[in-house]
Design an enzyme around this catalytic site. Structure first.
Site, short mmCIF file in Angstrom:
data_model
loop_
_atom_site.label_atom_id
_atom_site.label_comp_id
_atom_site.label_asym_id
_atom_site.label_seq_id
_atom_site.Cartn_x
_atom_site.Cartn_y
_atom_site.Cartn_z
N PHE A 90 0.54 -11.31 -5.55
CA PHE A 90 0.83 -11.67 -6.94
C PHE A 90 1.01 -13.18 -7.08
CE2 PHE A 90 3.23 -10.52 -11.04
CZ PHE A 90 2.03 -10.31 -11.71
N LYS A 112 10.11 2.13 -11.87
CA LYS A 112 8.78 2.78 -11.91
C LYS A 112 8.15 2.84 -10.53
CE LYS A 112 6.11 -1.00 -11.37
NZ LYS A 112 5.11 -1.19 -10.32
N VAL A 135 4.02 -5.74 0.22
CA VAL A 135 5.30 -5.08 -0.07
C VAL A 135 5.12 -3.87 -1.01
CG1 VAL A 135 5.87 -6.50 -2.09
CG2 VAL A 135 7.70 -5.53 -0.74
N GLY A 195 5.99 -17.96 -2.82
CA GLY A 195 5.31 -16.74 -2.37
C GLY A 195 3.81 -16.91 -2.52
N GLY A 225 5.89 -5.52 -16.45
CA GLY A 225 4.87 -4.79 -17.21
C GLY A 225 3.61 -4.63 -16.40
N ALA A 257 3.44 -9.55 -19.08
CA ALA A 257 3.93 -8.57 -19.99
C ALA A 257 4.67 -9.10 -21.16
CB ALA A 257 4.78 -7.65 -19.22
N ASN A 281 2.86 1.29 -4.09
CA ASN A 281 3.89 2.34 -4.09
C ASN A 281 3.26 3.73 -4.15
OD1 ASN A 281 6.59 0.93 -4.17
ND2 ASN A 281 5.44 -0.20 -5.72
#
Ligand SMILES: NC(=O)c1ccc[n+]([C@@H]2O[C@H](COP(=O)([O-])OP(=O)(O)OC[C@H]3O[C@@H](n4cnc5c(N)ncnc54)[C@H](O)[C@@H]3O)[C@@H](O)[C@H]2O)c1
Ligand SMILES: O=P(O)(O)OC[C@H](O)CO
Length: 335
Positions: free
Chosen positions: A21, A171, A259, A17, A151, A155, A236
């Protein structure tokens, strides 16, 4: 879960990917003098990256470390994969099954690399967590060796991989709700209510699934929930905000450029909540807006007029999905 020994100080790492990120993680690893490969399905991105050390699609102004080599668009070769100390997966949950199916024939199970997953979602068709997708595609031994990072930043370590995965996935759905509230014009009091009730709701769901309630009080739980529900940097939150402002979901997804896992996770979560019989009014409200064509303002008003319930009435009888998953992995349910 057991995992292979930690990689050497200077490791070879393949990042699957080359989005926001994946590129960011590849860059940090490259700066830490690891030898890094980054796989992309875009031929143009791979060529441009190797010529200029820049990513055409994300973080466009950033000059990447020269120790990163882009590979693709074909799937990385068995030879490359077998030379890696670490395989790091930074692709959306919907792409994990396909990627692992291609990876499986190249894996040498007697010498597994460290496998790290950073995606935060629930697979839409099967409602599976990533741990289950790994077990389905590569078998229980590989799933038991997998590691999850979740996290608000890099994290937290936990012996509750199911709780860590659920917290990271759920979340995103509450961040959509917080964004919707902001888009409708509600301010900080409502956001605080959504974060508090969202935490109670994800803890109820997680506990009924078979995770530890304490995991939801860590950085992977409340920490990430707080961050994602409070920032317009969150994709989001942004999806929810734009829905609250009256934009259509299809258009938002088309123009987001990245995404937002909460959109697909809301659907997988609906099936999980229905199976578990957990009270989850916020997740249900988000599902109704995304998939049942309900108006955001009308659904928000219904939510605000619900009678109060005992928020932390945690299930003591729960745990069936986690037990099912542990059986698939060949792990004792109480191990
Ligand atoms: N961006 C963040 O700050 C952040 C932080 C923590 C976790 N995450 C999680 O990491 C995952 C990836 O996030 P991102 O921000 O990099 O997303 P992104 O949309 O920026 O990039 C996703 C990358 O995956 C590739 N991809 C998409 N579908 C694929 C498939 N079927 N097979 C192979 N590759 C595919 C895309 O081409 C792209 O390179 C998500 O689950 C996200 O929730 C993101
Ligand atoms: O931009 P989002 O909403 O996908 O959130 C990114 C990370 O998960 C925050 O920790």
């Amino acid at each position: 879960m057991s995992s292979p020994s930690p990689p050497a100080e200077k490791s070879t790492v393949l990042v699957f990917g080359a989005g926001n990120f994946g590129s960011c993680l590849a860059d940090h690893l490259g700066d830490s003098s690891h030898k890094v490969y980054m796989w992309s399905r875009s031929e143009e991105l791979v060529k441009h990256f190797n010529q200029c050390h820049r990513n055409l699609e994300v973080l466009k102004d950033h000059a990447f470390s020269e120790s990163i080599t882009a590979v693709g668009p074909e799937f990385p070769s068995a030879e490359l994969i077998q030379n890696m100390d670490v395989l790091l997966f930074a692709i959306p949950t919907e792409g994990v099954r396909e990627t692992l199916t291609s990876l499986k024939p190249t894996l040498n199970e007697s010498k597994l690399p460290l496998l790290i997953f950073v995606n935060k979602g629930v697979e839409i068709k099967t409602r599976a967590l990533t741990l289950e997708i790994i077990a389905d595609t590569c078998g229980p031994a590989v799933a038991k060796a997998a590691t999850f990072i979740s996290g608000p930043s890099f994290a937290t370590e936990s012996d509750d991989p199911i709780g860590v995965e659920l917290a990271g996935a759920l979340k995103n759905v509450y961040a959509i709700a917080a964004g919707m509230a902001a888009g409708l014009g509600f301010e900080n009091n409502t956001r605080a209510m959504l974060i508090t009730r969202g935490l109670a709701e994800m803890t109820r769901i997680g506990t009924a699934y078979g995770a530890s309630p304490l995991t939801f009080l860590t950085l992977a739980g409340v920490g990430d929930l707080f961050l994602t529900c409070s920032s317009s940097n969150s994709r989001n939150f942004t999806v929810g905000f734009r829905l609250g402002k009256g934009e259509k979901l299809d258009y938002i997804i088309k123009t987001l450029g990245s995404v937002a896992e909460g959109v697909t996770t809301a659907k997988g979560l609906k099936a999980i909540v229905d199976e578990l019989g957990v009270v989850a009014p916020i997740a249900s409200g988000v599902y109704d807006v995304l998939y049942e064509g309900r108006a955001v303002s009308e659904r928000a008003n219904e939510l605000l007029s619900l009678p109060s319930i005992r928020e932390l009435d945690l299930s003591v009888e729960g745990g069936k999905p986690a037990k099912r998953l542990m059986e698939k992995l060949g792990v004792e349910a109480d191990a």
